[in-house]
Design a protein around this motif. Sequence first.
Motif, PDB file in Angstrom:
ATOM      1  N   LEU A 172      19.621  39.346 -18.768  1.00  0.00           N
ATOM      2  CA  LEU A 172      20.295  40.606 -18.465  1.00  0.00           C
ATOM      3  C   LEU A 172      19.856  41.637 -19.486  1.00  0.00           C
ATOM      4  CD1 LEU A 172      22.106  38.658 -16.782  1.00  0.00           C
ATOM      5  CD2 LEU A 172      24.046  40.110 -17.414  1.00  0.00           C
ATOM      6  N   GLU A 173      19.297  42.724 -18.997  1.00  0.00           N
ATOM      7  CA  GLU A 173      18.872  43.790 -19.891  1.00  0.00           C
ATOM      8  C   GLU A 173      20.078  44.641 -20.313  1.00  0.00           C
ATOM      9  OE1 GLU A 173      16.137  43.799 -21.222  1.00  0.00           O
ATOM     10  OE2 GLU A 173      14.545  43.091 -19.890  1.00  0.00           O
ATOM     11  N   GLU A 174      19.833  45.621 -21.141  1.00  0.00           N
ATOM     12  CA  GLU A 174      20.898  46.446 -21.707  1.00  0.00           C
ATOM     13  C   GLU A 174      21.807  47.036 -20.628  1.00  0.00           C
ATOM     14  OE1 GLU A 174      21.402  50.517 -24.431  1.00  0.00           O
ATOM     15  OE2 GLU A 174      19.429  49.585 -24.163  1.00  0.00           O
ATOM     16  N   GLY A 175      23.112  46.848 -20.807  1.00  0.00           N
ATOM     17  CA  GLY A 175      24.092  47.441 -19.914  1.00  0.00           C
ATOM     18  C   GLY A 175      24.216  46.781 -18.551  1.00  0.00           C
ATOM     19  N   ALA A 176      23.513  45.689 -18.308  1.00  0.00           N
ATOM     20  CA  ALA A 176      23.577  45.018 -17.011  1.00  0.00           C
ATOM     21  C   ALA A 176      24.822  44.137 -16.924  1.00  0.00           C
ATOM     22  CB  ALA A 176      22.328  44.186 -16.788  1.00  0.00           C
ATOM     23  N   GLU A 177      25.239  43.847 -15.699  1.00  0.00           N
ATOM     24  CA  GLU A 177      26.383  42.968 -15.468  1.00  0.00           C
ATOM     25  C   GLU A 177      26.077  42.029 -14.309  1.00  0.00           C
ATOM     26  OE1 GLU A 177      30.257  44.677 -15.153  1.00  0.00           O
ATOM     27  OE2 GLU A 177      29.766  46.373 -16.463  1.00  0.00           O
ATOM     28  N   ALA A 178      26.421  40.740 -14.471  1.00  0.00           N
ATOM     29  CA  ALA A 178      26.181  39.778 -13.393  1.00  0.00           C
ATOM     30  C   ALA A 178      27.047  38.554 -13.591  1.00  0.00           C
ATOM     31  CB  ALA A 178      24.705  39.383 -13.337  1.00  0.00           C
ATOM     32  N   GLU A 179      27.208  37.814 -12.502  1.00  0.00           N
ATOM     33  CA  GLU A 179      27.936  36.552 -12.515  1.00  0.00           C
ATOM     34  C   GLU A 179      27.054  35.508 -11.839  1.00  0.00           C
ATOM     35  OE1 GLU A 179      32.126  34.983 -10.615  1.00  0.00           O
ATOM     36  OE2 GLU A 179      32.135  36.849 -11.785  1.00  0.00           O
TER      37      GLU A 179
END
Length: 419
Positions: A172-179
Motif C-alpha cells: 500500500l502506497e502513501e495514503g492508500a486504504e485496503a482490506e
Amino acid sequence: MAAVREPEWLKERRGDAARRAAELDVPRFKGKAGWEFTDITKLDLATFAAAAPGEGDASAADRVETLLEAPEGAHHLGQVDGRVIDGGDTPDDLLVLPLTLACETHADLVHEHLGTIVDPELNVFTALNDAGWTGGAFVYVPRGVRVEQPIVLSAISDAAGTALHRRVLIVLEEGAEAEVWEQHLSGTTDNETLLNSVVELRVGQNARLRFVGAQDMNEKSWVFGAQRAEVARDGHLDWVTAGFGSGNGKVFTETLLAGEGSHAKVTGAYAPHARQHVDFHTLQEHGAANTTSDLAFRGILADRSSAVWRGMIKVDEGAQQTDAFQECRNLLLSKKAHVDAIPGLEILANDVRCTHAAAIAQIDPEQVFYLNSRGLDDAASKRLVIEGFMAELIERFEPGPIREAMAGAIERRLSVLLD
C-alpha cells in the motif's frame, strides 16, 4: 493461466535460495531456539513434491467450505495447488494478480519489494519458499487509492503429498486504504499436504491496511508460515490471524513499526481439538519513536490438543514514547489439553510503556452452576461461557464484514469442538 516468463533477477534469486535450503536442516525439537515446544521430527520433507506451476484440480474450489464468508462485491483471486483460479475483474486503480504473473507484467515494482520484509534465511521453510513458490498473490494499491470492498485470496492444498509454497506480497502506497483476506483450506479431509507460506506486507506512510490471515486445513496437514509487516510513518495496520486446522506446524507473525506515529493492532484466535498442535510466534518490534501496538490472542483447546504462543515486544534503541501491549488468554475444555503461553519484553529505550499478560484456565464450575440454576443444562451453560470468552475478541473487530465473517468462522469452529 498461460505460462509466464520469469525475469533473470527472479531466476537468480530462486537459485540462491535453493542452494541455501540444501544447506539448512529442519528445526529439531528442543534443539533450535523458538522450536522448544513443537516437535516436527515426524516430518519428512522428501515425501512432499512441490506444487507444479499450472497443475491442480480446479474443482477443489467447489468442494471446500469457505472459512471466511465474503460480502457481495468482494474481489477474489484463488489457487489450487499450483493452478491459479481467475477471480474476475478488479478495478483499474489497483492490482490483484497472481505473483507469478506480476513478476512478468510489473517486474520492476515486484522486484522493489519482494523479499525485502521476510528474512529468506529465517529457516529452511523460508528458503524453500523463496526457491519454489508458485502462483501466489500480488496486491498493489497506489497512492491515495481507497479500496471499498475486501480483496479475498484463497489457497487450497488438495493433492496428497504436495507441498504448496505460497507467496503473498501486499503493498500500500502513501495514503492508500485496503482490506485483504487470505484463507488457506484443504481440498479433502484426509490427504496429507504441506503448506509453506510467506506473507510480506508493506504499509506506506499514512496508509491503512486490514489483513486477515486464516487457515482451516485438514488435520493431516503441516502448516508453516513466516508473515511480516513493515509500517511506515503514521501508517495503521489491523492484523487478524486465525488457526483452526492443520495437524502440526509453526507460524511466525511479526510487525515492524518502522515510522514515527505508526500503529498496529493484532488479533489472533486458535481452536484445536483431538491431537492437533498449533504454534504462534509473534513479534511487535518498535523501530521508531511514538509508536503503538496492541496484541490479543484467544485460544480454546479441546481433547488432547496443544498450543504454543510465544510473544515478544521489542523496543529498539531510540524508540522513545513506545506504548505496547500484548496478552494471550486460553480456555481448556479438557484436562488433557495443554498450552504454553510465553510473553516477553526486550526494551532498549527508557521512556516506554509496555505491558503483557498470559492466562490459562478451565471453565469455571461456578459459572456453570450459576447458569444451571437459571434452567440451562451443562452443555448449554458451557457453550455460553465459551461464547462469552470469545466475545471480547470479536468486539475488537469493527462492525461490518470482517466482524460478521470472523464471528461466523468462530461459531462454526465451536460446533466442531463441542460436538
